[in-house]
Write a protein that holds these residues in place. Sequence first.
Motif, PDB file in Angstrom:
ATOM      1  N   PHE A  23     -69.477  97.157  11.513  1.00  0.00           N
ATOM      2  CA  PHE A  23     -69.722  96.067  10.567  1.00  0.00           C
ATOM      3  C   PHE A  23     -69.670  94.717  11.277  1.00  0.00           C
ATOM      4  O   PHE A  23     -70.506  93.836  11.028  1.00  0.00           O
ATOM      5  CB  PHE A  23     -68.674  96.112   9.448  1.00  0.00           C
ATOM      6  N   PHE A  24     -68.699  94.540  12.187  1.00  0.00           N
ATOM      7  CA  PHE A  24     -68.547  93.267  12.886  1.00  0.00           C
ATOM      8  C   PHE A  24     -69.558  93.111  14.021  1.00  0.00           C
ATOM      9  O   PHE A  24     -70.056  92.014  14.268  1.00  0.00           O
ATOM     10  CB  PHE A  24     -67.126  93.152  13.452  1.00  0.00           C
ATOM     11  N   TYR A  25     -69.849  94.179  14.726  1.00  0.00           N
ATOM     12  CA  TYR A  25     -70.757  94.123  15.868  1.00  0.00           C
ATOM     13  C   TYR A  25     -72.223  94.125  15.459  1.00  0.00           C
ATOM     14  O   TYR A  25     -73.065  93.588  16.185  1.00  0.00           O
ATOM     15  CB  TYR A  25     -70.520  95.320  16.787  1.00  0.00           C
ATOM     16  N   SER A  26     -72.553  94.761  14.329  1.00  0.00           N
ATOM     17  CA  SER A  26     -73.962  94.990  13.978  1.00  0.00           C
ATOM     18  C   SER A  26     -74.390  94.325  12.677  1.00  0.00           C
ATOM     19  O   SER A  26     -75.356  93.559  12.658  1.00  0.00           O
ATOM     20  CB  SER A  26     -74.235  96.504  13.890  1.00  0.00           C
ATOM     21  N   ILE A  27     -73.692  94.640  11.583  1.00  0.00           N
ATOM     22  CA  ILE A  27     -74.136  94.176  10.267  1.00  0.00           C
ATOM     23  C   ILE A  27     -74.015  92.659  10.138  1.00  0.00           C
ATOM     24  O   ILE A  27     -74.989  91.972   9.779  1.00  0.00           O
ATOM     25  CB  ILE A  27     -73.342  94.877   9.147  1.00  0.00           C
ATOM     26  N   MET A  28     -72.837  92.131  10.433  1.00  0.00           N
ATOM     27  CA  MET A  28     -72.650  90.677  10.335  1.00  0.00           C
ATOM     28  C   MET A  28     -73.570  89.908  11.278  1.00  0.00           C
ATOM     29  O   MET A  28     -74.225  88.937  10.859  1.00  0.00           O
ATOM     30  CB  MET A  28     -71.184  90.314  10.592  1.00  0.00           C
ATOM     31  N   PRO A  29     -73.675  90.294  12.565  1.00  0.00           N
ATOM     32  CA  PRO A  29     -74.609  89.572  13.442  1.00  0.00           C
ATOM     33  C   PRO A  29     -76.049  89.675  12.980  1.00  0.00           C
ATOM     34  O   PRO A  29     -76.823  88.718  13.157  1.00  0.00           O
ATOM     35  CB  PRO A  29     -74.411  90.262  14.798  1.00  0.00           C
ATOM     36  N   LEU A  30     -76.433  90.806  12.387  1.00  0.00           N
ATOM     37  CA  LEU A  30     -77.803  90.948  11.916  1.00  0.00           C
ATOM     38  C   LEU A  30     -78.093  89.984  10.775  1.00  0.00           C
ATOM     39  O   LEU A  30     -79.138  89.315  10.760  1.00  0.00           O
ATOM     40  CB  LEU A  30     -78.061  92.393  11.472  1.00  0.00           C
ATOM     41  N   VAL A  31     -77.179  89.890   9.832  1.00  0.00           N
ATOM     42  CA  VAL A  31     -77.370  88.984   8.692  1.00  0.00           C
ATOM     43  C   VAL A  31     -77.408  87.533   9.165  1.00  0.00           C
ATOM     44  O   VAL A  31     -78.330  86.772   8.831  1.00  0.00           O
ATOM     45  CB  VAL A  31     -76.251  89.190   7.657  1.00  0.00           C
ATOM     46  N   VAL A  32     -76.407  87.152   9.962  1.00  0.00           N
ATOM     47  CA  VAL A  32     -76.346  85.764  10.452  1.00  0.00           C
ATOM     48  C   VAL A  32     -77.518  85.484  11.384  1.00  0.00           C
ATOM     49  O   VAL A  32     -78.121  84.399  11.340  1.00  0.00           O
ATOM     50  CB  VAL A  32     -75.003  85.509  11.166  1.00  0.00           C
ATOM     51  N   GLY A  33     -77.847  86.446  12.242  1.00  0.00           N
ATOM     52  CA  GLY A  33     -78.956  86.261  13.172  1.00  0.00           C
ATOM     53  C   GLY A  33     -80.287  86.072  12.468  1.00  0.00           C
ATOM     54  O   GLY A  33     -81.116  85.255  12.890  1.00  0.00           O
TER      55      GLY A  33
ATOM     56  N   GLY B  13     -66.249  90.743  18.676  1.00  0.00           N
ATOM     57  CA  GLY B  13     -67.527  91.443  18.776  1.00  0.00           C
ATOM     58  C   GLY B  13     -68.632  90.713  18.041  1.00  0.00           C
ATOM     59  O   GLY B  13     -69.780  90.667  18.510  1.00  0.00           O
ATOM     60  N   PHE B  14     -68.313  90.132  16.895  1.00  0.00           N
ATOM     61  CA  PHE B  14     -69.288  89.343  16.146  1.00  0.00           C
ATOM     62  C   PHE B  14     -69.764  88.160  16.971  1.00  0.00           C
ATOM     63  O   PHE B  14     -70.957  87.858  17.050  1.00  0.00           O
ATOM     64  CB  PHE B  14     -68.658  88.873  14.836  1.00  0.00           C
ATOM     65  N   TRP B  15     -68.820  87.465  17.610  1.00  0.00           N
ATOM     66  CA  TRP B  15     -69.159  86.318  18.468  1.00  0.00           C
ATOM     67  C   TRP B  15     -70.038  86.755  19.632  1.00  0.00           C
ATOM     68  O   TRP B  15     -70.975  86.052  20.018  1.00  0.00           O
ATOM     69  CB  TRP B  15     -67.866  85.695  18.969  1.00  0.00           C
ATOM     70  N   LEU B  16     -69.776  87.931  20.184  1.00  0.00           N
ATOM     71  CA  LEU B  16     -70.555  88.426  21.308  1.00  0.00           C
ATOM     72  C   LEU B  16     -71.969  88.817  20.905  1.00  0.00           C
ATOM     73  O   LEU B  16     -72.934  88.553  21.624  1.00  0.00           O
ATOM     74  CB  LEU B  16     -69.862  89.644  21.930  1.00  0.00           C
ATOM     75  N   SER B  17     -72.103  89.461  19.760  1.00  0.00           N
ATOM     76  CA  SER B  17     -73.380  90.072  19.383  1.00  0.00           C
ATOM     77  C   SER B  17     -74.355  89.118  18.706  1.00  0.00           C
ATOM     78  O   SER B  17     -75.568  89.321  18.783  1.00  0.00           O
ATOM     79  CB  SER B  17     -73.127  91.274  18.454  1.00  0.00           C
TER      80      SER B  17
END
Length: 303
Positions: free
Chosen positions: A86-96, A174-178
């Motif tokens: 969720f932190f590495y993939s879902i959140m970065p995808l939405v924000v990205g 992980g969110f910050w990284l991705s």
Amino acid sequence: MAARTRRARRPSAVVEGRLTPYLYILPAFLVYGMFLLYPLIRAGQFSLYDWPGFGASRFVGLGNYVDLMSDDRFLDAITHALTLIFFYSIMPLVVGLVLAAILRRGQVRGLSFFRVVIFMPQVIALVVVAVAWHQIYSPNGLLNDALDVVGLGHLARGWLGDPNLALPAVGMIGFWLSTGLVMLLLLAGMGRIPNDLYEAARLDGAGPVREFLAISLPSVKAEITTALVLTIIAALKTFDLVYVTTSGGPGTATTVPSYEVYNRAFNLKEVGSASAVAIVLTILVFGINVVISRIGEEKVVAR
């Protein structure tokens, strides 16, 4: 006679022609097999034994795998790894997606510099990142100081020492990284969309949200699939961040499969069990990403 000789040589020439492409990839395949396939096969072999890493071993068959199914520590590690998705993939995808759409529509000045800054976390060694964030999360760290400055000092705590917050704290790293990587992938995909499509949509009265849903989002499905594959792999195999920031603690609050492999092999001297964890993790990573890639390919073809 000469004609017969030429005809006799043709089959071998055809075979050589067919083998030539494989000869070109043979060196790469040998390196791949030596450094990836062979260790994976050996790990599978070790997983069938009860072995402390030295001395005699005892064949147990699938016993290590059966034990894992009732091992609470291992099951917690799998749950934590899935949570990190969720932190590495879902959140970065939405924000990205949101950031890429804003940058694509707004034509921000200095975009190249902005891309470099956003991508910077990808080129920093993960150990350095983990050490830096460990300092930020410490009781006397930057995060708690910032909370004091804005009048929220009552929220300050040792973030990595709280069993309820340690995993989300690691996940935010992980969110910050991705996020930067995901945003750049999506921005590159949106950059290939013809401006005529956006101009036509605006003439029809479409607003920013309608443009995004009707044009931008459908056009970057391949990039979304790629971003999900890369970030999910990163989430499931994360080790550096956990090892440096929490070492799986407090208790087992942040233990993940990759850390379990290390812990069982080098601390508990259970090489067979560690190898079984590694094989299960490999199958899990492969299975999830095959499903995502297949779904992404079907959507792209349907489009």
